[in-house]
Motif scaffolding. Structure first.
Motif, PDB file in Angstrom:
ATOM      1  N   SER A 124     -36.050  52.366  18.003  1.00 32.76           N
ATOM      2  CA  SER A 124     -36.444  53.454  18.893  1.00 32.76           C
ATOM      3  C   SER A 124     -37.113  54.604  18.144  1.00 32.76           C
ATOM      4  CB  SER A 124     -35.215  53.983  19.647  1.00 32.76           C
ATOM      5  OG  SER A 124     -34.227  54.442  18.724  1.00 32.76           O
ATOM      6  N   ASP A 125     -36.988  54.618  16.826  1.00 26.63           N
ATOM      7  CA  ASP A 125     -37.553  55.705  16.020  1.00 26.63           C
ATOM      8  C   ASP A 125     -38.823  55.298  15.289  1.00 26.63           C
ATOM      9  OD1 ASP A 125     -35.431  57.336  16.734  1.00 26.63           O
ATOM     10  OD2 ASP A 125     -34.221  56.739  15.003  1.00 26.63           O
ATOM     11  N   ALA A 135     -42.066  54.974  16.134  1.00 25.59           N
ATOM     12  CA  ALA A 135     -43.252  55.829  16.274  1.00 25.59           C
ATOM     13  C   ALA A 135     -43.072  57.131  15.494  1.00 25.59           C
ATOM     14  CB  ALA A 135     -43.520  56.117  17.746  1.00 25.59           C
ATOM     15  N   PRO A 168     -47.655  46.947  19.297  1.00 24.97           N
ATOM     16  CA  PRO A 168     -46.936  47.534  20.438  1.00 24.97           C
ATOM     17  C   PRO A 168     -47.279  49.008  20.636  1.00 24.97           C
ATOM     18  CG  PRO A 168     -45.468  46.149  19.147  1.00 24.97           C
ATOM     19  CD  PRO A 168     -46.752  46.254  18.373  1.00 24.97           C
ATOM     20  N   ALA A 169     -47.434  49.389  21.892  1.00 27.17           N
ATOM     21  CA  ALA A 169     -47.838  50.761  22.203  1.00 27.17           C
ATOM     22  C   ALA A 169     -46.824  51.779  21.712  1.00 27.17           C
ATOM     23  CB  ALA A 169     -48.049  50.898  23.706  1.00 27.17           C
ATOM     24  N   ASP A 170     -45.519  51.415  21.738  1.00 27.25           N
ATOM     25  CA  ASP A 170     -44.506  52.390  21.324  1.00 27.25           C
ATOM     26  C   ASP A 170     -44.389  52.526  19.818  1.00 27.25           C
ATOM     27  OD1 ASP A 170     -43.425  49.910  20.940  1.00 27.25           O
ATOM     28  OD2 ASP A 170     -41.542  50.302  21.986  1.00 27.25           O
ATOM     29  N   TRP A 171     -45.214  51.811  19.049  1.00 28.78           N
ATOM     30  CA  TRP A 171     -45.273  52.025  17.606  1.00 28.78           C
ATOM     31  C   TRP A 171     -46.368  53.024  17.241  1.00 28.78           C
ATOM     32  CZ3 TRP A 171     -44.972  46.714  14.636  1.00 28.78           C
ATOM     33  CH2 TRP A 171     -43.822  46.018  15.047  1.00 28.78           C
ATOM     34  N   ARG A 172     -47.244  53.312  18.171  1.00 27.23           N
ATOM     35  CA  ARG A 172     -48.431  54.090  17.862  1.00 27.23           C
ATOM     36  C   ARG A 172     -48.119  55.588  17.902  1.00 27.23           C
ATOM     37  NH1 ARG A 172     -52.969  50.712  21.401  1.00 27.23           N
ATOM     38  NH2 ARG A 172     -52.280  48.623  20.723  1.00 27.23           N
ATOM     39  N   GLU A 209     -48.486  59.580  18.280  1.00 30.94           N
ATOM     40  CA  GLU A 209     -49.284  60.422  19.165  1.00 30.94           C
ATOM     41  C   GLU A 209     -49.831  61.641  18.442  1.00 30.94           C
ATOM     42  OE1 GLU A 209     -46.753  61.388  22.414  1.00 30.94           O
ATOM     43  OE2 GLU A 209     -46.695  59.332  23.203  1.00 30.94           O
ATOM     44  N   ASP A 221     -50.594  41.465  16.357  1.00 30.74           N
ATOM     45  CA  ASP A 221     -50.044  42.757  15.927  1.00 30.74           C
ATOM     46  C   ASP A 221     -50.348  43.070  14.464  1.00 30.74           C
ATOM     47  OD1 ASP A 221     -48.423  40.839  14.805  1.00 30.74           O
ATOM     48  OD2 ASP A 221     -46.554  41.575  15.679  1.00 30.74           O
ATOM     49  N   THR A 258     -37.073  47.854   9.952  1.00 30.20           N
ATOM     50  CA  THR A 258     -36.391  48.268  11.167  1.00 30.20           C
ATOM     51  C   THR A 258     -34.911  47.945  11.091  1.00 30.20           C
ATOM     52  OG1 THR A 258     -36.783  46.171  12.325  1.00 30.20           O
ATOM     53  CG2 THR A 258     -38.486  47.856  12.500  1.00 30.20           C
TER      54      THR A 258
END
Length: 208
Positions: free
Chosen positions: A63-64, A66, A88-92, A94, A136, A206
């Motif tokens: 969950s951490d 990104a 995966p989008a949640d690795w990118r 912001e 990926d 991870t």
């Protein structure tokens, strides 16, 4: 006394003069290949090997990811990052400009500060990460031209020895074997980094 008796007599004399046998060292140390993929000992060994190769290793909960990636990029001063389309989008992160590779020319890739990819498999014994151009991970060029490579590795991808890694890979795929940042030595054996690929390698292992 015939020739056979002469040889046997010499052997007996040599054995009688030999020092007593020294007990062996005991059972051989356990091979890394005896541990199942993702075993904590393998993950720890991979981290040590990568550190020996001058890579930087980070541990992060899924969950951490990104936030961890964003922290690495911020510390390195990276403002632009290329990612493969299947990351995966949640690795990118912001916090920087994210460019998805759609066949970008080499000149554009070389202008970007960093790349973030996943991995196909990692070998604990050699401290090697393998990319196989999966969705990926992207094509080889994106992991070679930017100066900083951030690679995410899951525990289940960590195996003990090279034969185990080979068993997981498809031979006809374009494989990239990474053992620390790109480095070579000049004629005076001075280490030079970044000649054949990224000058800095950060590996995120991870957890959970």
């Amino acid at each position: 006394m015939n020739a056979r008796e002469v040889v046997l007599a010499r052997l007996r004399a040599a054995l009688a003069a030999a020092p007593p046998a020294v007990p062996g060292p005991g059972p051989a140390p356990r091979s890394q290949g005896d541990r199942p993929p993702g075993h904590p000992d393998l993950v720890d060994l991979l981290e040590r090997r990568l550190t020996d190769y001058r890579a930087e290793v980070h541990r992060a909960a899924g969950s951490d990811l990104a936030a961890t990636v964003a922290g690495i990029l911020a510390a390195a001063g990276a403002r632009t990052v290329v990612v493969p389309a299947g990351l995966p989008a949640d690795w990118r992160p912001e916090t920087v400009e994210v460019v998805v590779d759609d066949g970008l020319p080499a000149t554009r890739l070389a202008e970007l500060d960093a790349v973030v990819t996943a991995a196909a498999v990692a070998v604990a014994e050699t401290g090697t990460i393998v990319l196989d151009a999966g969705a990926d991970q992207g094509r080889r060029a994106i992991s070679l031209l930017p100066d900083l490579h951030v690679c995410v590795v899951h525990p289940a991808q960590v195996v003990g020895i090279v034969p185990e890694a080979l068993a997981r890979l498809t031979p006809d795929r374009p494989l990239t074997w990474i053992s620390g940042p790109s480095a070579t030595s000049d004629i005076e054996l001075n280490r030079v980094e970044g000649v054949h690929g990224p000058r800095r390698l950060h590996v995120v292992l991870t957890e959970g």
